[in-house]
Design a protein around this motif. Structure first.
Motif, PDB file in Angstrom:
ATOM      1  N   VAL A 204       0.821  -1.218   0.000  1.00 56.32           N
ATOM      2  CA  VAL A 204       0.000   0.000   0.000  1.00 56.32           C
ATOM      3  C   VAL A 204       0.854   1.267   0.000  1.00 56.32           C
ATOM      4  O   VAL A 204       0.332   2.367  -0.202  1.00 56.32           O
ATOM      5  N   GLY A 205       2.166   1.122   0.201  1.00 50.54           N
ATOM      6  CA  GLY A 205       3.049   2.278   0.244  1.00 50.54           C
ATOM      7  C   GLY A 205       3.030   2.944   1.610  1.00 50.54           C
ATOM      8  O   GLY A 205       2.215   2.625   2.473  1.00 50.54           O
ATOM      9  N   LEU A 206       3.941   3.904   1.795  1.00 53.77           N
ATOM     10  CA  LEU A 206       4.062   4.573   3.087  1.00 53.77           C
ATOM     11  C   LEU A 206       3.004   5.676   3.174  1.00 53.77           C
ATOM     12  O   LEU A 206       3.305   6.866   3.204  1.00 53.77           O
ATOM     13  N   ASN A 207       1.763   5.226   3.227  1.00 51.61           N
ATOM     14  CA  ASN A 207       0.597   6.098   3.281  1.00 51.61           C
ATOM     15  C   ASN A 207      -0.121   5.809   4.594  1.00 51.61           C
ATOM     16  O   ASN A 207      -0.569   4.683   4.822  1.00 51.61           O
ATOM     17  N   GLN A 208      -0.214   6.823   5.456  1.00 47.90           N
ATOM     18  CA  GLN A 208      -0.696   6.584   6.816  1.00 47.90           C
ATOM     19  C   GLN A 208      -2.116   6.016   6.844  1.00 47.90           C
ATOM     20  O   GLN A 208      -2.404   5.071   7.571  1.00 47.90           O
ATOM     21  N   GLU A 209      -2.999   6.566   6.006  1.00 47.74           N
ATOM     22  CA  GLU A 209      -4.395   6.118   6.016  1.00 47.74           C
ATOM     23  C   GLU A 209      -4.507   4.654   5.596  1.00 47.74           C
ATOM     24  O   GLU A 209      -5.183   3.851   6.244  1.00 47.74           O
ATOM     25  N   LYS A 210      -3.823   4.293   4.507  1.00 47.06           N
ATOM     26  CA  LYS A 210      -3.872   2.906   4.024  1.00 47.06           C
ATOM     27  C   LYS A 210      -3.193   1.965   5.010  1.00 47.06           C
ATOM     28  O   LYS A 210      -3.643   0.838   5.225  1.00 47.06           O
ATOM     29  N   ALA A 211      -2.091   2.424   5.599  1.00 47.30           N
ATOM     30  CA  ALA A 211      -1.366   1.592   6.563  1.00 47.30           C
ATOM     31  C   ALA A 211      -2.253   1.278   7.765  1.00 47.30           C
ATOM     32  O   ALA A 211      -2.266   0.146   8.268  1.00 47.30           O
ATOM     33  N   LEU A 212      -3.010   2.272   8.224  1.00 42.58           N
ATOM     34  CA  LEU A 212      -3.878   2.063   9.384  1.00 42.58           C
ATOM     35  C   LEU A 212      -4.969   1.032   9.083  1.00 42.58           C
ATOM     36  O   LEU A 212      -5.310   0.215   9.940  1.00 42.58           O
ATOM     37  N   VAL A 213      -5.518   1.070   7.869  1.00 44.45           N
ATOM     38  CA  VAL A 213      -6.529   0.084   7.477  1.00 44.45           C
ATOM     39  C   VAL A 213      -5.932  -1.315   7.527  1.00 44.45           C
ATOM     40  O   VAL A 213      -6.533  -2.260   8.045  1.00 44.45           O
ATOM     41  N   LEU A 214      -4.718  -1.457   6.998  1.00 44.99           N
ATOM     42  CA  LEU A 214      -4.054  -2.765   6.984  1.00 44.99           C
ATOM     43  C   LEU A 214      -3.764  -3.247   8.404  1.00 44.99           C
ATOM     44  O   LEU A 214      -4.023  -4.402   8.753  1.00 44.99           O
ATOM     45  N   LEU A 215      -3.246  -2.353   9.246  1.00 41.46           N
ATOM     46  CA  LEU A 215      -2.907  -2.729  10.620  1.00 41.46           C
ATOM     47  C   LEU A 215      -4.161  -3.059  11.431  1.00 41.46           C
ATOM     48  O   LEU A 215      -4.152  -3.972  12.250  1.00 41.46           O
ATOM     49  N   GLU A 216      -5.252  -2.334  11.172  1.00 40.59           N
ATOM     50  CA  GLU A 216      -6.514  -2.633  11.846  1.00 40.59           C
ATOM     51  C   GLU A 216      -6.982  -4.043  11.489  1.00 40.59           C
ATOM     52  O   GLU A 216      -7.459  -4.797  12.343  1.00 40.59           O
ATOM     53  N   GLY A 217      -6.828  -4.416  10.223  1.00 39.92           N
ATOM     54  CA  GLY A 217      -7.214  -5.763   9.788  1.00 39.92           C
ATOM     55  C   GLY A 217      -6.399  -6.835  10.470  1.00 39.92           C
ATOM     56  O   GLY A 217      -6.927  -7.877  10.884  1.00 39.92           O
ATOM     57  N   ILE A 218      -5.101  -6.595  10.620  1.00 45.54           N
ATOM     58  CA  ILE A 218      -4.238  -7.572  11.294  1.00 45.54           C
ATOM     59  C   ILE A 218      -4.641  -7.702  12.758  1.00 45.54           C
ATOM     60  O   ILE A 218      -4.806  -8.804  13.283  1.00 45.54           O
ATOM     61  N   TYR A 219      -4.830  -6.553  13.412  1.00 47.89           N
ATOM     62  CA  TYR A 219      -5.219  -6.569  14.821  1.00 47.89           C
ATOM     63  C   TYR A 219      -6.530  -7.327  15.016  1.00 47.89           C
ATOM     64  O   TYR A 219      -6.639  -8.211  15.872  1.00 47.89           O
ATOM     65  N   SER A 220      -7.525  -6.999  14.208  1.00 42.75           N
ATOM     66  CA  SER A 220      -8.842  -7.626  14.356  1.00 42.75           C
ATOM     67  C   SER A 220      -8.761  -9.132  14.143  1.00 42.75           C
ATOM     68  O   SER A 220      -9.393  -9.908  14.867  1.00 42.75           O
TER      69      SER A 220
END
Length: 438
Positions: A204-220
Motif C-alpha cells: 500500500v506504500g508509506l501512506n498513513q491512512e492505508k497503513a492504518l486500514v491494513l494494521l486494523e485488519g491484522i489486529y482484528s
C-alpha cells in the motif's frame, strides 16, 4: 502458477527452511498473522521447482481458503492421499493448518504413510506447546518468523543503500528510492518506526491512512480469530470479553519495556472498573489477567522477557517486560505520536536480537539494570539502548550498569545520537540504524 514477481525474498528464513529440506522433521513456521509465512511457503515452492521438482510432486493447501473450510482430519488425509504419487517424493505445504480440527492426526499419518517432506504454518504457539508436542515430540523443527527487520523494510520498499561523499570529505550512507531520490538513513528509519515492519505495508506504500486500514485488519484478525475464536474451538471460556482483552492489549502496548507484574495490571483494571475484584469472587483477578496475557503471547502479539541477575547468575521471578511484535501495530493502537521513543527503540533492538539468533534477557547488576543480555552458545553481548548520548547525565546513566560488569564480553550502547566518542572505557557507542544494517 506462482507469481514470483510479487514475492520478495526473505533469505533469513528461506535459508533455514532449505537447510532442513528433505530431512525427517516437519518444518513448522510460526509467527503473528500477516508477517509473511504464506509467502515463505511460496518461496520454498519456487526453490523446489528451480531444483527440478515438478508440479505433481507438490501439494499446497491454504486453510484460510473457503475451499477447505469444512475439512476435518479424515477429509484432509483423503485429499492429500489422492494426490500422492506412490513412486515419487512428495512435498506437502499446509498454511494455517491449525484451523483443521485434529489436524495433528493427519500430519502424523502423512509422515508415517508417505514418502514426503512436510511444511506447515501456524499463527498460534498453542499448536506447538500442547497438541503438536504430544504427537511429534522431537520430530518437528520450528522456524520463528517475525515482521520485517529495518534491512528488509528498505528492500521491500525499494530503497537501496549507497555510499556518497560527505561535505567533510568522508563517506556517508544514504538511501535511494527507485526514482533515484535520496534520503538520509535516519529519515527512512523514522518511517520504519512509524509504519512498522508488516510486509503488507509495502503493497500500500508509506501512506498513513492505508497503513492504518491494513494494521486494523491484522489486529482484528489476531484478536477475533486467533484468540477469541480459538478459545471457542478449545471449548474453553476463560477469554470471553473482547473489551477486557482490548484494554489489556492497550495497557501492554503503552508500557512496552517497562517493568510489569500481572497483579499490577489486574489492580489497574479493577480500579478502572473493568475487572471485578477477585477477592469478592474467590478467584484472584491476576489469574484472569494471566490467561488473557498468555493468549496474547501465544498469538505472537506480545513477547515477554525475563530478568537475569548477572552477579547471582540466575533468572529472577520478579518483574519482567513485554514488547510488541511490530511497532506499527503499537502506533495503530495508541496513535501516531512521539511517545516514549526510548522504549520504542528498545522494542526494535529486542526483535533484531531475536532475528540474529540470540537468547535475550534483561540484566540486573546490583540495583541497576542492563537493557539486554544477548547470548549464544559461543557469544554474549550486553546492550543499552537510549535516544541520545549527547548529554553527560544520560551517558553516566547508560554506562553505569555496563561498567559494573567484570567480564570481557562486548558491551555497547545503541543510540540515535552517539555523541563525539566511539567508546567509553571499552564500551562502544554505536549508531542504532548502522547497527541494524550491519
Amino acid at each position: 502458477m506462482i507469481d514470483t514477481h510479487e514475492l520478495k525474498k526473505r533469505d533469513l528464513y528461506l535459508n533455514k527452511m532449505i537447510a532442513f529440506q528433505d530431512t525427517e522433521p516437519v518444518k513448522v513456521v510460526t509467527g503473528i498473522r500477516r508477517c509473511g509465512k504464506s509467502s515463505l511457503l511460496k518461496l520454498m515452492v519456487v526453490h523446489l521447482k528451480e531444483d527440478g521438482i515438478v508440479d505433481d510432486q507438490i501439494v499446497e493447501m491454504n486453510f484460510e481458503s473457503h475451499a477447505f473450510k469444512n475439512m476435518n482430519s479424515d477429509t484432509f488425509y483423503e485429499y492429500v492421499k489422492e494426490r500422492v504419487i506412490s513412486n515419487k517424493r512428495m512435498y506437502l505445504f499446509f498454511d494455517e493448518v491449525q484451523r483443521v480440527p485434529n489436524w495433528e492426526d493427519a500430519i502424523n499419518s502423512f509422515r508415517v504413510d508417505f514418502n514426503c517432506d512436510i511444511y506447515v504454518t501456524g499463527s498460534n504457539a498453542y499448536m506447538l506447546s500442547s497438541e503438536y508436542a504430544t504427537y511429534l515430540s522431537g520430530r518437528c523443527v520450528e522456524i520463528k518468523m517475525l515482521p520485517l527487520s529495518f534491512d528488509e523494510f528498505l528492500y521491500f520498499h525499494d530503497f537501496e543503500i549507497k555510499e556518497t561523499e560527505s561535505a567533510l570529505g568522508g563517506m556517508r550512507k544514504q538511501a535511494f528510492d527507485k526514482n533515484g531520490e535520496h534520503y538520509e538513513i535516519r529519515d527512512v528509519f523514522e518511517a520504519y518506526m512509524r509504519f512498522g515492519g508488516m510486509p503488507g505495508i509495502a503493497d500500500v506504500g508509506l501512506n498513513q491512512e492505508k497503513a492504518l486500514v491494513l494494521l486494523e485488519g491484522i489486529y482484528s484478525t489476531v484478536i477475533m480469530r486467533d484468540i477469541l475464536e480459538r478459545e471457542n474451538r478449545r471449548g474453553q471460556k476463560r477469554i470471553t470479553d473482547p473489551v477486557l482483552l482490548k484494554k489489556i492489549v492497550m495497557f501492554l502496548a503503552d508500557n512496552i519495556g517497562s517493568n510489569i507484574s500481572i497483579s499490577s495490571i489486574g489492580n489497574i483494571l479493577v480500579n478502572e472498573g473493568l475487572l471485578e475484584d477477585g477477592k469478592r469472587k474467590g478467584v484472584p483477578s491476576a489469574h484472569t489477567v494471566q490467561a488473557y496475557v498468555n493468549a496474547l503471547l501465544e498469538a505472537y502479539f506480545f513477547y515477554d522477557i525475563k530478568r537475569f541477575d548477572i552477579k547471582g547468575k540466575e533468572y529472577l521471578r520478579t518483574l519482567g517486560k513485554y514488547y510488541i511484535v511490530d511497532i506499527g501495530l503499537r502506533n495503530y493502537l495508541l496513535g501516531f505520536r512521539n511517545r516514549d521513543s526510548g522504549h520504542a527503540l528498545e522494542n526494535v533492538v529486542y526483535f533484531e536480537l531475536l532475528r540474529r539468533g540470540y537468547d535475550v534477557s534483561i540484566g540486573k547488576v546490583d540495583h541497576l539494570e542492563v537493557d539486554f543480555i544477548a547470548t549464544k552458545p559461543d557469544d554474549k553481548i550486553y546492550i543499552q539502548v537510549t535516544e541520545s548520548m549527547n548529554h553527560e547525565d544520560v551517558r553516566k546513566r547508560e554506562l553505569a550498569p555496563l561498567q559494573k560488569i567484570n567480564d570481557n564480553y562486548e558491551k555497547i550502547v545503541l543510540s540515535m545520537n552517539t555523541g563525539m566518542d566511539v567508546s567509553y572505557d571499552g564500551i562502544k557507542s554505536i549508531c542504532l540504524y548502522d547497527w541494524l544494517l550491519a
